[in-house]
Every structure is written in C-alpha cells, then in structure tokens.
Write a protein that holds these residues in place. Sequence first.
Motif, PDB file in Angstrom:
ATOM      1  N   UNK A  79       0.810  -1.220   0.000  1.00  0.00           N
ATOM      2  CA  UNK A  79       0.000   0.000   0.000  1.00  0.00           C
ATOM      3  C   UNK A  79       0.844   1.270   0.000  1.00  0.00           C
ATOM      4  N   UNK A  80       1.995   1.227   0.672  1.00  0.00           N
ATOM      5  CA  UNK A  80       2.796   2.435   0.843  1.00  0.00           C
ATOM      6  C   UNK A  80       4.001   2.503  -0.084  1.00  0.00           C
ATOM      7  N   UNK A  81       4.092   1.573  -1.028  1.00  0.00           N
ATOM      8  CA  UNK A  81       5.197   1.607  -1.994  1.00  0.00           C
ATOM      9  C   UNK A  81       5.198   2.904  -2.803  1.00  0.00           C
ATOM     10  N   UNK A 122      10.292 -11.138   9.319  1.00  0.00           N
ATOM     11  CA  UNK A 122       9.036 -10.745   8.696  1.00  0.00           C
ATOM     12  C   UNK A 122       8.400  -9.571   9.432  1.00  0.00           C
ATOM     13  N   UNK A 123       8.529  -9.565  10.740  1.00  0.00           N
ATOM     14  CA  UNK A 123       7.989  -8.434  11.507  1.00  0.00           C
ATOM     15  C   UNK A 123       8.813  -7.171  11.263  1.00  0.00           C
ATOM     16  N   UNK A 124      10.116  -7.328  11.161  1.00  0.00           N
ATOM     17  CA  UNK A 124      10.966  -6.182  10.849  1.00  0.00           C
ATOM     18  C   UNK A 124      10.662  -5.646   9.455  1.00  0.00           C
ATOM     19  N   UNK A 125      10.310  -6.552   8.553  1.00  0.00           N
ATOM     20  CA  UNK A 125       9.968  -6.170   7.185  1.00  0.00           C
ATOM     21  C   UNK A 125       8.798  -5.176   7.179  1.00  0.00           C
ATOM     22  N   UNK A 126       7.851  -5.359   8.090  1.00  0.00           N
ATOM     23  CA  UNK A 126       6.696  -4.450   8.177  1.00  0.00           C
ATOM     24  C   UNK A 126       7.099  -3.065   8.658  1.00  0.00           C
ATOM     25  N   UNK A 127       8.269  -2.948   9.288  1.00  0.00           N
ATOM     26  CA  UNK A 127       8.715  -1.642   9.768  1.00  0.00           C
ATOM     27  C   UNK A 127       8.984  -0.692   8.614  1.00  0.00           C
ATOM     28  N   UNK A 128       9.278  -1.234   7.431  1.00  0.00           N
ATOM     29  CA  UNK A 128       9.472  -0.371   6.259  1.00  0.00           C
ATOM     30  C   UNK A 128       8.180   0.380   5.957  1.00  0.00           C
ATOM     31  N   UNK A 129       7.049  -0.323   6.063  1.00  0.00           N
ATOM     32  CA  UNK A 129       5.761   0.327   5.843  1.00  0.00           C
ATOM     33  C   UNK A 129       5.528   1.416   6.885  1.00  0.00           C
ATOM     34  N   UNK A 130       5.936   1.166   8.140  1.00  0.00           N
ATOM     35  CA  UNK A 130       5.807   2.186   9.180  1.00  0.00           C
ATOM     36  C   UNK A 130       6.622   3.430   8.823  1.00  0.00           C
ATOM     37  N   UNK A 131       7.802   3.209   8.313  1.00  0.00           N
ATOM     38  CA  UNK A 131       8.673   4.340   7.930  1.00  0.00           C
ATOM     39  C   UNK A 131       8.025   5.154   6.808  1.00  0.00           C
ATOM     40  N   UNK A 132       7.455   4.455   5.844  1.00  0.00           N
ATOM     41  CA  UNK A 132       6.781   5.147   4.747  1.00  0.00           C
ATOM     42  C   UNK A 132       5.553   5.906   5.240  1.00  0.00           C
ATOM     43  N   UNK A 133       4.861   5.323   6.220  1.00  0.00           N
ATOM     44  CA  UNK A 133       3.679   5.978   6.772  1.00  0.00           C
ATOM     45  C   UNK A 133       4.066   7.270   7.494  1.00  0.00           C
ATOM     46  N   UNK A 134       5.138   7.233   8.248  1.00  0.00           N
ATOM     47  CA  UNK A 134       5.608   8.440   8.930  1.00  0.00           C
ATOM     48  C   UNK A 134       5.958   9.532   7.923  1.00  0.00           C
ATOM     49  N   UNK A 135       6.549   9.125   6.818  1.00  0.00           N
ATOM     50  CA  UNK A 135       6.871  10.085   5.757  1.00  0.00           C
ATOM     51  C   UNK A 135       5.587  10.695   5.190  1.00  0.00           C
ATOM     52  N   UNK A 136       4.579   9.844   4.996  1.00  0.00           N
ATOM     53  CA  UNK A 136       3.315  10.319   4.439  1.00  0.00           C
ATOM     54  C   UNK A 136       2.638  11.316   5.374  1.00  0.00           C
TER      55      UNK A 136
END
Length: 252
Positions: A176-178, A217-231
């Motif tokens: 979603x956040x790509x 796999x849980x750490x992988x989801x942290x990338x989405x968190x980083x993108x969300x903070x940017x958004x």
Amino acid sequence: MTRAAAPVIEKSPSQTLKAQLLLRDLIVQGALKPGERVSELQMVDRLGMSRTPIRAALVRLEQEDLLEALPSGGFAVKAFSERDFAEAIEIRGTLEGLAARLAAERGVRPAQLREARALLAELDTVVRRETIEIDVSLYVELNARFHALVIAMAGSTALARQIERASALPFASPSALVPVQTRSPESHHILTIAQDQHRCVIAAIERREGSRAEAIMREHARIAHRNLERAFADQRDLALVPGAALIRRAEV
C-alpha cells in the motif's frame, strides 16, 4: 426446477461483488466521507442496482472495517486516526511474522521453495542497482505474490483468514505504501533492504529457523511504518496512501 434456478444463484455473488467494489471505491477515494451515513436506498439510487446485492455488500464492508453499523439502522463510513493506520500495519506484520514462523517450524514443500526462489529472482530484476526508475506496478504485483506465498507456506487456513482481514484495509496491505516510498531519495536503498529481507526470511524458513523467520518478517513491516511516517509529514505523500481520505488527523 433445479436447473432453472441455477443462473439466478450464479448471478447473485457477481452482483454482490460488483456492488462491494463500487462502494469500496467510493469510500477509499473519499466520495463518501468519514462519518457519512450510508443506507441501502441511497446506494440503490446512486449505483443503479437492486437492494439485495447492496445489502450484502454493506455487510461485507462492515466486516472489512470500512463501515460501522449504526444503532438507528444503516451504516456510516468509518473514520481512522493516525494511530489506527499504524496499528493496522503492525497487526498485519505480526500475523505475517507468525505465518513465517509456522512455515519454518512445520516445513514447506520443495515446490514452494522453488516458487519462492523464482519470485526472488524476478524481484531482483526490478530492484537491480543499475535501474534508475523501478517498475512500481510490477514490484507491487511481485511483492503481493511473495507475501501470499509466505502465508500459504504456513499451511493455516485460520491464520490466512485473519491476515486477509487485516490486509483488507486499503492502507494496511503489504504494498500500500510503496508509491510513497518511490518519492523518497532513498527509494532504491529501501527497496534493496526490503529485497534482502525477502531473501533472509525464505532462507530462515528453509533452515527451519522459526524465531528468525518471524523476527525478519515483523521487521519487514517496519518499512511500511517508515513510509507511513513520511506520508504523515507531507500532504502530497499522504495523498498517495490508499484510503487516506478516511483519516482523521490528530490536532496539533
């Protein structure tokens, strides 16, 4: 008699799905605002469809957490906070971590490992270093297939159902956040990290390292968190997030 009724039985699900997709688009794109009441009759006129598929579609969208039932009848478009967005991603990442751990502990079929390696190779061609601009649509497609494969490797129908529900929110899916990520100057670097995590989780599953597979796999989801903070920090980026129209921003 049975044969005569068959066409009606087959038609109903497709009409319900059509109504569900149309309504979801209205919600996600902001045509129906957070808190706005949504009734069957209102949508009959708006979509030009009968009440039966619309009624079923409204119930399904409530199950997806995009609508909430009103005590007085009907539904209202659900509003989400910034915290809701973050928690949805955290829940999805936690469940996918469990899927990776189960896959590692239970073992996976050789055919699934071959499929995973083929997917990794395809992803490599998208994120290869010499590429200046990535094919976002292709990356999203391959990334979705990768996450689906890890879930399938777990061999748990119950868990797959919960992950599907967690990912149903438009902003919580793995890709979603790509689009937000591609606007970052570090976009290629982040994609390279994500691809390395893809490889590491498959390696951990193959070696039957359950705890490691789950942690990656849980750490992988942290990338989405980083993108969300940017958004959240840039309105132009937030506009790229699916379902951003549903957010209720925290007051400063």
